[in-house]
Design a protein around this motif. Structure first.
Motif, short mmCIF file in Angstrom:
data_model
loop_
_atom_site.label_atom_id
_atom_site.label_comp_id
_atom_site.label_asym_id
_atom_site.label_seq_id
_atom_site.Cartn_x
_atom_site.Cartn_y
_atom_site.Cartn_z
N MET A 89 95.21 97.25 6.19
CA MET A 89 94.42 95.87 6.45
C MET A 89 92.97 96.46 6.66
O MET A 89 92.76 97.19 7.30
N ALA A 90 92.12 96.23 5.52
CA ALA A 90 90.80 96.64 5.57
C ALA A 90 90.03 95.90 6.84
O ALA A 90 90.16 94.82 6.92
N THR A 91 89.11 96.86 7.22
CA THR A 91 88.15 96.16 8.32
C THR A 91 86.75 96.16 8.03
O THR A 91 86.35 96.72 6.97
N ILE A 92 86.06 95.65 8.85
CA ILE A 92 84.67 95.46 8.56
C ILE A 92 84.06 96.93 8.14
O ILE A 92 82.90 97.16 7.51
N SER A 93 84.51 97.94 8.95
CA SER A 93 83.90 99.33 8.56
C SER A 93 84.10 99.66 7.27
O SER A 93 83.39 100.65 6.63
N ASP A 94 85.40 99.53 6.91
CA ASP A 94 85.89 99.95 5.56
C ASP A 94 84.99 99.31 4.55
O ASP A 94 84.29 99.94 3.51
N VAL A 95 84.51 97.98 4.84
CA VAL A 95 83.67 97.49 3.82
C VAL A 95 82.20 98.07 3.91
O VAL A 95 81.68 98.13 2.71
N LEU A 120 78.38 88.38 5.36
CA LEU A 120 79.49 87.75 5.23
C LEU A 120 79.54 86.43 6.11
O LEU A 120 80.25 85.50 5.90
N ASN A 121 78.75 86.24 7.11
CA ASN A 121 78.27 85.08 7.80
C ASN A 121 77.35 84.59 7.50
O ASN A 121 76.96 83.48 8.23
N GLY A 122 76.90 84.76 6.37
CA GLY A 122 75.81 84.02 5.65
C GLY A 122 74.38 83.96 6.52
O GLY A 122 73.72 82.94 6.28
N LYS A 123 74.04 84.95 7.08
CA LYS A 123 72.75 85.00 7.93
C LYS A 123 71.67 85.19 6.80
O LYS A 123 71.80 85.85 5.93
N SER A 124 70.49 84.59 6.88
CA SER A 124 69.69 84.46 6.02
C SER A 124 68.73 85.81 6.03
O SER A 124 68.28 86.45 5.03
N THR A 125 68.83 86.57 7.13
CA THR A 125 68.09 87.87 7.24
C THR A 125 68.65 89.08 6.35
O THR A 125 68.74 90.02 7.06
N VAL A 126 69.32 88.77 5.14
CA VAL A 126 69.79 90.00 4.72
C VAL A 126 69.56 90.06 3.28
O VAL A 126 69.38 88.84 2.39
N ASP A 127 68.98 91.10 2.93
CA ASP A 127 68.53 91.35 1.39
C ASP A 127 69.66 90.88 0.53
O ASP A 127 70.92 91.23 0.44
N PRO A 128 69.48 89.90 -0.61
CA PRO A 128 70.15 89.44 -1.61
C PRO A 128 71.23 90.63 -2.19
O PRO A 128 72.32 90.37 -2.45
N GLU A 129 70.60 91.48 -2.69
CA GLU A 129 70.94 92.54 -3.23
C GLU A 129 72.33 93.34 -2.43
O GLU A 129 73.53 93.44 -2.70
N LEU A 130 71.70 93.77 -1.25
CA LEU A 130 72.62 94.04 -0.40
C LEU A 130 73.81 93.23 0.01
O LEU A 130 75.15 93.69 -0.02
N ALA A 131 73.63 92.03 0.21
CA ALA A 131 74.66 90.83 0.32
C ALA A 131 75.54 91.03 -0.85
O ALA A 131 76.91 90.85 -0.69
N ALA A 162 81.04 92.25 -2.85
CA ALA A 162 81.89 92.97 -4.05
C ALA A 162 82.78 93.88 -3.27
O ALA A 162 83.93 93.85 -3.43
N ALA A 163 82.24 94.95 -2.26
CA ALA A 163 83.00 95.56 -1.51
C ALA A 163 84.08 94.79 -0.77
O ALA A 163 85.50 95.22 -0.78
N ALA A 164 83.83 93.65 -0.34
CA ALA A 164 84.85 92.98 0.62
C ALA A 164 86.13 92.40 -0.47
O ALA A 164 87.14 92.63 -0.08
N THR A 165 85.60 91.92 -1.44
CA THR A 165 86.68 91.34 -2.65
C THR A 165 87.50 92.65 -3.10
O THR A 165 88.69 92.28 -3.04
N GLU A 166 86.78 93.70 -3.50
CA GLU A 166 87.48 94.88 -3.88
C GLU A 166 88.60 95.40 -2.81
O GLU A 166 89.68 95.66 -3.26
N LEU A 167 88.42 95.02 -1.66
CA LEU A 167 89.11 95.73 -0.52
C LEU A 167 90.07 94.69 -0.15
O LEU A 167 91.07 95.05 0.57
N GLY A 168 90.01 93.34 -0.56
CA GLY A 168 90.87 92.33 -0.11
C GLY A 168 90.37 92.11 1.22
O GLY A 168 91.56 91.99 2.10
N TYR A 169 89.45 92.17 1.81
CA TYR A 169 88.97 92.01 3.32
C TYR A 169 89.20 90.61 3.82
O TYR A 169 88.71 89.74 3.20
N HIS A 170 89.94 90.55 4.90
CA HIS A 170 90.01 89.12 5.65
C HIS A 170 89.63 89.57 6.98
O HIS A 170 90.33 90.22 7.73
N PRO A 171 88.42 88.77 7.58
CA PRO A 171 87.89 88.96 8.78
C PRO A 171 89.27 88.87 9.99
O PRO A 171 90.09 88.07 9.49
N ASN A 172 89.32 89.58 10.82
CA ASN A 172 90.27 89.52 11.71
C ASN A 172 89.86 88.35 12.79
O ASN A 172 89.09 88.95 13.71
#
Lengths: 329, 329
Positions: free
Chosen positions: B1-7, B22-33, B38-48
């Motif tokens: 199970m993928a964790t946040i650090s994997d992502v 992932l929590n949609g905070k505004s203070t994050v660069d769109p490109e990084l977001a 992408a990484a999250a979906t690739e890893l099939g990440y589901h927050p615990n």
DNA sequence: TTGTATGCGTTATCAA
DNA sequence: TTGATAACGCATACAA
């Protein structure tokens, strides 16, 4: 809210000892254990399952994802499931998908995120997707309907045979033009009940194409039932694929001033409480709903205990309960 | 199970950034977001949610503790509740107490341990204890019945008045010897329905002591109903305090070969689907069950949003639906 | 805007 | 038998 360290402080021991004492580990001095117990009750301490589960990587929660809480068939399953789960120390989360794939997907996600120990579900249709649960290794048992790929643990009822029995019963009672209102295509029980009905009529050399599809939920079957009744060659008997459809069928019959039994034979799947109260009482194919729930629960618990078990598949039988609605008079 | 650090590793950023993205905070660069997504979906990440909730000290789960899943009144409440809760992003845990105080206590404990965001319950009786929930500050809304101390948010129906209306209706239709089968003593709705019945008969100058107590669950009211029917001065009409009791009453009537409407007037509380299907159709005092659930949900959400609100209390009305079972012929 | 570091409450590991 | 401590996965205060 008191935490484990509050209890530890009050009892004058470490948190580790509190944890051990409260979890009934044998390796703890009886006197200390007593002190811990006292401190815990004095503080009104309730362990935080969130933290516990995070640590243990497991929960004592089982999810039961069913298609319709208003359908007595499913609530009976829920009771059977709950009774067994309770005794094993699990609590049950009941989720209602409304036969809706979107809701189902959402609840599967919730089950995944909450890390429930196991899931029982009645798949809403061919697009039901439990891949995510399987990847995580969450035990799953399908009830009432198989999963789209047909694999895994499951508890089903032989719907095709039951429908055959129902149709045969009507034929034996002299009905010759038998119609059927079944559920949506793609839902296994709906398709099999239709198939069983068709089998029986074909064997009798009668036409078997007087059927309609309807939602499995209340309200959707009235119109299809009316269409059948208004057929140029109207039916002399009707089979309803579940009790929600039966409600609508009876409604349609009333609108056309047709009395079950006397004017038209009626048999429905499922045995809701009201079936024996209406006039005339309704002949039904009763499904062992409570047992389905109970068996599914045991199967799930077995699977949780040992993931390596071979997939189990139980096929139960429905039983014909003859009442007056199928008695030609 | 993928964790946040994997992502985080995969996206080449820190866990903090992943969390923010992932929590949609505004203070994050769109490109990084985007990279994080992408990484999250690739890893099939589901927050615990376990970890998330532990950290946030809250869950997005609401508990609905009801007395009987097989009673359509309560399942209708559940639907109303669920519909509102869903749209607010909460999932609903349905718990069935079976009118059993022990089970109720257990589920209250589960709600406490799981740290649910709020609880709606229909108290099983005078010994219902929500002290633990209150101490923790978990918002509670009582439905159908008040809590023993009568305080806090609640959504009730004016049972006494409804029962008065039902009895008055029977009186208006010419019935003079009216009996009542109500629920167990200590359950508010049971006591109030009895009281309302008694009010009406007293006002009419008639004797109002032809009543029995029964369980609110199926099966318990047959015997009491038979006793009433076998009274030296048997009733010419009967009021059932809920639809489960009504099932048993109708059963008893059938055993004594009494036909509702013609031989004996019948009115029941609640409007189950089968009420209009039986012959003759059943006159009922319909309770706005779906609304009770929906209103309770909104009330609970308000309370969660602002704990300091003054306690709210909503009193709804039941409505008489006249059908043939109360029509003297 | 991003990263580092801390803590949520519990259980399990390891030493003592 | 007991205690100190790390770790579960995440969100946030704070620093950069």
């Amino acid at each position: 809210m008191a935490t484990i360290s509050d209890v530890a402080a009050r009892a004058g021991v470490s948190t580790a000892t509190v944890s051990r004492a409260l979890n009934g580990k044998s390796t703890v001095d009886p006197e200390l254990a007593a002190r811990v117990q006292a401190a815990a009750t004095e503080l009104g301490y309730h362990p935080n399952s969130l933290a516990r589960n995070l640590r243990r990587q497991e929960t004592a929660v089982l999810a039961l994802i069913i298609a319709d809480v208003e359908n007595p068939f499913f609530t009976a399953i829920a009771r059977g499931f709950e009774d067994i789960a309770q005794t094993a120390g699990y609590s049950v989360v009941l989720c209602n998908t409304d036969e809706n794939e979107e809701k189902e997907r959402r609840y599967i996600n919730v089950a995944l995120q909450e890390r429930v120990a196991g899931v029982v579900l009645s798949p809403s249709g061919p697009s039901t997707d439990v891949k995510s649960l399987r990847e995580r290794g969450t035990p799953i048992v399908a009830v009432d309907r198989p999963l789209p790929d047909g694999t895994g643990d499951q508890v089903l009822v032989d719907s095709r045979r039951a429908a055959h029995t129902a149709a045969k019963h009507l034929l034996d009672n002299g009905y010759r033009r038998i119609a059927c209102v079944t559920g949506p295509p793609g839902i296994r029980t709906a398709d099999e009940r239709l198939a069983g009905y068709q089998d029986a009529l074909r064997e009798a050399g009668l036409s078997n194409d007087l059927f309609r599809r309807a939602e499995y939920r209340a309200g959707g079957a009235r119109q299809p039932a009316l269409e059948l009744l208004d057929d140029p060659r109207p039916p002399d008997a009707l089979i309803a694929a579940n009790s929600m459809i039966a409600l609508d069928v009876l409604q349609a019959l009333a609108e056309r001033k047709l009395r079950p039994g006397r004017d038209i034979g009626v048999v429905t799947f499922d045995d809701p409480t009201w079936a024996k109260l209406i006039d005339p009482p309704l002949t039904v194919m009763a499904q062992p709903a409570y047992d389905i729930g109970a068996i599914a629960a045991r199967m799930l618990l077995d699977r949780i205990a040992d993931t390596s078990l071979a997939p189990a598949s139980r096929m139960l039988e429905a039983s014909l309960v003859q009442r007056a609605s199928s008695r030609r008079t």
